[in-house]
Scaffold this motif. Structure first.
Motif, short mmCIF file in Angstrom:
data_model
loop_
_atom_site.label_atom_id
_atom_site.label_comp_id
_atom_site.label_asym_id
_atom_site.label_seq_id
_atom_site.Cartn_x
_atom_site.Cartn_y
_atom_site.Cartn_z
N ASP A 1 2.42 -54.80 62.45
CA ASP A 1 2.46 -55.97 62.37
C ASP A 1 1.15 -56.64 62.31
O ASP A 1 0.49 -56.66 63.66
CB ASP A 1 3.47 -56.56 63.40
CG ASP A 1 3.69 -58.13 63.25
OD1 ASP A 1 3.01 -58.68 62.37
OD2 ASP A 1 4.28 -58.69 64.21
N THR A 2 0.59 -57.26 61.24
CA THR A 2 -0.84 -57.65 61.31
C THR A 2 -0.57 -59.15 61.76
O THR A 2 -1.83 -59.81 61.52
CB THR A 2 -1.52 -57.49 59.90
OG1 THR A 2 -1.01 -58.23 59.02
CG2 THR A 2 -1.50 -55.88 59.65
N THR A 3 0.17 -59.93 61.87
CA THR A 3 0.22 -61.23 62.16
C THR A 3 -0.12 -61.38 63.67
O THR A 3 -0.32 -62.55 64.18
CB THR A 3 1.60 -61.85 61.88
OG1 THR A 3 2.66 -61.43 63.02
CG2 THR A 3 2.03 -61.55 60.45
N GLN A 4 -0.08 -60.32 64.54
CA GLN A 4 -0.65 -60.61 65.77
C GLN A 4 -2.14 -59.92 65.92
O GLN A 4 -2.55 -59.04 65.12
CB GLN A 4 0.22 -59.62 66.65
CG GLN A 4 1.70 -59.88 66.70
CD GLN A 4 2.54 -59.19 67.73
OE1 GLN A 4 2.04 -59.31 68.91
NE2 GLN A 4 3.71 -58.59 67.33
N THR A 5 -2.81 -60.32 66.81
CA THR A 5 -4.27 -59.81 67.07
C THR A 5 -4.40 -59.45 68.62
O THR A 5 -4.03 -60.15 69.48
CB THR A 5 -5.14 -61.04 66.94
OG1 THR A 5 -5.30 -61.51 65.57
CG2 THR A 5 -6.74 -60.23 67.40
N PRO A 6 -4.59 -58.07 68.86
CA PRO A 6 -4.50 -57.06 68.05
C PRO A 6 -3.30 -56.90 67.23
O PRO A 6 -2.34 -57.22 67.68
CB PRO A 6 -5.03 -55.89 68.79
CG PRO A 6 -4.54 -56.22 70.17
CD PRO A 6 -4.55 -57.63 70.12
N ALA A 7 -3.63 -56.23 65.73
CA ALA A 7 -2.47 -55.63 65.27
C ALA A 7 -1.63 -54.95 66.03
O ALA A 7 -1.98 -54.01 67.06
CB ALA A 7 -2.94 -54.85 63.76
N LEU A 8 -0.28 -54.80 65.74
CA LEU A 8 0.64 -54.33 66.71
C LEU A 8 1.46 -53.07 65.69
O LEU A 8 2.21 -53.43 64.92
CB LEU A 8 1.65 -55.06 67.31
CG LEU A 8 2.68 -54.59 68.32
CD1 LEU A 8 2.02 -54.06 69.57
CD2 LEU A 8 3.58 -55.61 68.61
N ILE A 9 1.45 -51.96 66.31
CA ILE A 9 2.48 -50.85 65.84
C ILE A 9 3.67 -51.20 66.44
O ILE A 9 3.78 -50.98 67.71
CB ILE A 9 1.90 -49.50 65.98
CG1 ILE A 9 0.39 -49.42 65.35
CG2 ILE A 9 3.00 -48.42 65.40
CD1 ILE A 9 0.07 -47.91 65.53
N THR A 10 4.84 -51.50 65.53
CA THR A 10 6.02 -51.79 66.16
C THR A 10 7.15 -50.80 65.96
O THR A 10 8.11 -50.70 66.59
CB THR A 10 6.68 -52.90 65.50
OG1 THR A 10 6.69 -52.80 63.82
CG2 THR A 10 5.68 -54.26 65.62
N ALA A 11 6.86 -49.73 65.11
CA ALA A 11 7.82 -48.60 65.12
C ALA A 11 6.87 -47.23 64.81
O ALA A 11 6.06 -47.46 64.08
CB ALA A 11 8.92 -49.01 64.14
N LYS A 12 7.73 -46.10 64.90
CA LYS A 12 7.11 -44.85 64.21
C LYS A 12 8.16 -44.15 64.15
O LYS A 12 9.17 -43.93 64.83
CB LYS A 12 6.34 -44.31 65.77
CG LYS A 12 6.01 -42.98 65.58
CD LYS A 12 5.32 -42.37 67.08
CE LYS A 12 4.82 -40.65 66.85
NZ LYS A 12 4.31 -40.36 68.21
N THR A 13 7.88 -43.74 62.90
CA THR A 13 9.01 -42.57 62.33
C THR A 13 8.47 -41.25 61.98
O THR A 13 7.60 -41.22 61.28
CB THR A 13 9.62 -43.49 60.98
OG1 THR A 13 10.17 -44.78 61.07
CG2 THR A 13 10.80 -42.74 60.40
#
Length: 733
Positions: free
Chosen positions: A482-494
């Motif tokens: 998710d790049t709408t946040q700063t810092p960018a946030l990894i929200t899921a791992k598959t």
């Protein structure tokens, strides 16, 4: 679903964090880096390793002094302008400098002159700060390690380690002669050799008590010296004036849960370790009654964190797994060497304004933890990116500066050199990390690193996908960002799976969404390691549904450097996959590399040739490809780092001119247009040295361009991941 991001602060429970405060506060940000090799004299061999192990500052804070044991010198850096440090020369030493302090206008350096571990020797050298000449020496009767000055400038303490030989009897102790502590009385900042007192430290520890190996020394305001006996897992408190041991205690042990304990190519924070000896390295006083130790471990322990004691030996706070988790959340966890996790080694403590801060150097994660001494439980304020292997730190509160010395020099592998890094505390947002991760449902780190390919969601602006490469061979992963946040946030791992288990023999280097919620993945092969080159198609759960191998006419010319990116053109029956090959194969003319094309419906392979820039040194190849608005955007880079890096660029190729031909015949040569030179972006992203691996590039549904670097899983790397926002692609060039 993973939890949302939270403020990057640790409470009494020391919960792992995922994001930094967005509001303006006093933050440390790196403002300059200095390569130790830049301080070498003109006739020195720059291909040999250097180091900046222990670092100190002059009393006015304008000059840095560091020990460089591989070069056998004490080095000086002019930081009159901290944003533009300048080489200020070296003093060659007859022996190996191990530590330095600055006393008035003199540098005091511990010098090891040992012929062997069994015959340790050394001296204390007095170096004039202005003339940079050795004025006198004092025989220490053993091999020195740490030096410390008392707060009032009256005493100097020297830890005489007489370190063990790790090759002798598997490193078991005792190994005599025993180490001890030396105390000098200073006059006008100068040590008087005749005043040297020897403090015997044998008979204190339960672990090999007849062989203490003093590691680190520190003074409090009351003139007491804390001495760590690392291999003995013990701490002694010594009165400087009398040379008497006033108290001593075991550093003890702690048990750890939710940690990664296996070197298996996967990040898995479900392990535990029982009764791990702390074995402290650095020690600093927080006040006259409390001290903090960095639990590196060097013999049989290493509890991955730090501990705060009172001077009677009572544990006031134990960090436990918190540093491991914090490092993992920012992609710095050293999975390749996780016996001791992030391996805390160095410490510094100082008051900045009204805040008492301390700093923990994580040797294997290449991070600096910035903590506020908040009473019972310290508060983690920041994680600062460092060079490889930070050990020495010096705070200069009068100038709002923090400086780190990073001892590791990987010049012989063509990688990063030893660097000194300078950070300034000022109002504003933290520049690092630039990408971090949510926690899992059970509160443990999601675990990420070595980001390689990057792709955009075709519909949602600000939503990207990334893949990890073969560093995590046992858990190849697709990350949602998710790049709408700063810092960018990894929200899921598959995890990419084959027949229900994590897929083996993959080296994921590229990713592109398909039209059904799944992905096309590019895997770089290596037939020598039985890893096939090819294209993988997975569904939205990461399950492999199709594997497309390279055709024989392509494999006949194989070298190791294969696919480095994948993108899609068209849809349905007209769908074409386009892939970038990293380097020339045997059938490619020098300086030309293939862009491969594959039509899934027709099962047809074809290619064009792409012209590479000329390599002045090292090699040049491709790292990424993405299609957007009638163009192919391609990352072209050299494999060089720091000041040697010259080519880190984004080029475009017009799709109208992209006419691939069948393999085995003449391939057309495409023309490229420079879109952006990334060197300045890489320099300014976090004011570090230029990273070699610009691995990911994509353009999201809103036209915003993004670049990500591969941190190699913090293995022989600083662990930094730069996630750079270039802005709208139409304005990029």
């Amino acid at each position: 679903m993973p939890r949302h991001s939270r403020l990057f602060a640790l409470t009494a429970a020391f919960a792992a964090s995922v994001a930094m405060p967005a509001h303006a506060e006093m933050m440390f940000n790196r403002i300059a880096t200095f390569a130790v090799a830049d301080n070498l004299p003109a006739d020195a061999d720059r291909t040999k390793p250097t180091s900046s192990e222990i670092i100190a500052a002059s009393e006015d804070g304008m000059t840095l002094v560091y020990s460089d044991s591989p070069f056998g010198a004490v080095g000086f850096i002019d930081i009159t302008d901290p944003k533009a440090p300048k080489a200020a020369g070296t003093v060659k030493i007859d022996g190996e400098p191990t530590s330095v302090v600055v006393s008035g206008v003199k540098v005091l350096a511990g010098i090891s002159t040992s012929e062997s571990k069994a015959a340790p020797s050394g001296n204390l050298a007095v170096i004039d700060l202005a003339s940079k000449t050795i004025e006198s020496t004092c025989d220490l009767g053993g091999q020195p390690d740490s030096l410390a000055l008392s707060k009032d400038g009256k005493f100097l303490a020297v830890a005489i380690e007489n370190e063990r030989d790790e090759e002798l009897n598997d490193g078991e102790i005792p190994q005599l002669p025993a180490g001890d502590l030396k105390i000098f009385t200073l006059s006008a900042g100068l040590p008087d050799c005749a005043t040297m007192k020897t403090v015997t430290l044998t008979g204190l520890a339960e672990v090999a008590g007849d062989d203490p190996e003093p590691e680190f020394v520190a003074f409090n305001e009351a003139g007491e010296i804390a001495v760590t006996l690392q291999e003995n897992n013990h701490i002694a408190i010594v009165d400087a004036a009398t040379g008497q041991v006033t108290t001593h205690f075991s550093a003890g042990a702690t048990s750890l849960e939710n940690i990664d304990t296996k070197k298996d190519g996967a990040l898995n924070f479900t392990g535990k370790m029982e009764d791990v000896a702390r074995e402290p390295d650095a020690v600093k006083w927080l006040d006259n009654d409390r001290l903090v130790i960095a639990n590196e471990g060097d013999y049989k322990g290493g509890s991955r964190g730090f501990t705060i004691f009172d001077k009677a030996g009572k544990v006031l706070f134990e960090a436990g797994n918190a540093l491991d988790h914090a490092a993992a959340n920012v992609g710095h966890y050293p999975e390749a060497r996780n016996k001791k996790g992030v391996e805390p080694e160095g410490l510094e403590a100082a008051k900045f304004g009204d805040e008492q801060l301390f700093f923990v150097a994580l040797e294997r994660a290449s991070l600096i933890g910035v903590y506020k001494d908040a009473g019972a439980a310290p508060e983690l304020l920041q994680l600062l990116p460092s060079g490889v292997g930070p050990e020495g730190l010096v705070a200069i509160p009068s100038r709002n500066l923090l400086v780190t010395a990073n001892e590791t020099d990987l010049v012989e592998d063509g990688l990063a050199r030893s660097h000194v890094m300078i950070y300034e505390r000022a109002e504003g947002a933290a520049a690092y990390p630039q990408i971090t991760a949510s926690l899992t449902d059970d509160g443990t780190p999601l675990g990420w690193g070595a980001l390689s390919g990057l792709a955009a969601d075709p519909k949602d602006a600000g939503k990207l996908y990334a893949v990890s490469d073969s560093v995590y061979r046992s858990a190849p992963s697709i990350f949602t960002v998710d790049t709408t946040q700063t810092p960018a946030l990894i929200t899921a791992k598959t995890i990419v799976t084959r027949d229900g288990s994590p897929a083996q023999k993959l080296d994921l280097e590229g990713i592109a969404p398909d039209s059904e919620g799944g992905f096309w993945l590019a895997s770089e092969g290596n037939s020598d390691k039985l890893t096939p080159h090819g294209i993988i198609r997975v569904n939205d759960k990461g399950e492999i549904k199709q594997e497309i191998a390279f055709p024989a006419e392509l494999l006949a010319h194989e070298i190791r450097f294969g696919l480095e990116g994948i993108t899609t053109i068209g849809e349905g029956d007209d769908l074409m996959l386009v892939m970038a090959m990293q380097r020339e194969w045997k059938d490619d003319p020098k300086g030309h590399v293939k862009l491969l094309a594959y039509k899934p419906k027709a099962k047809e392979w074809s290619a064009v040739r792409y012209p590479l820039e000329a390599a002045g040194a090292g090699w040049i190849g491709l790292s990424e490809i993405t299609a957007h608005n009638g163009k192919l955007y391609i990352v072209e880079r050299d494999n060089l780092i720091g000041a040697d890096a010259k080519v880190k660029r984004v080029y475009s190729v017009a799709l109208d001119a992209f006419k691939p031909a069948a393999l085995g015949g003449e391939l057309p040569l495409v023309e490229k247009t420079l879109v952006r030179d990334l060197i300045d972006d890489l320099k300014s992203a976090a004011n570090g040295y230029v990273a070699d691996k610009v691995e990911g590039f994509t353009i999201d549904a809103g036209g915003e361009a993004f670049v990500v670097t591969d941190n190699d899983g913090a293995d022989d790397s600083s662990g930094e991941t730069l996630f750079i926002r270039l802005g709208n692609i139409e304005a990029v060039n």
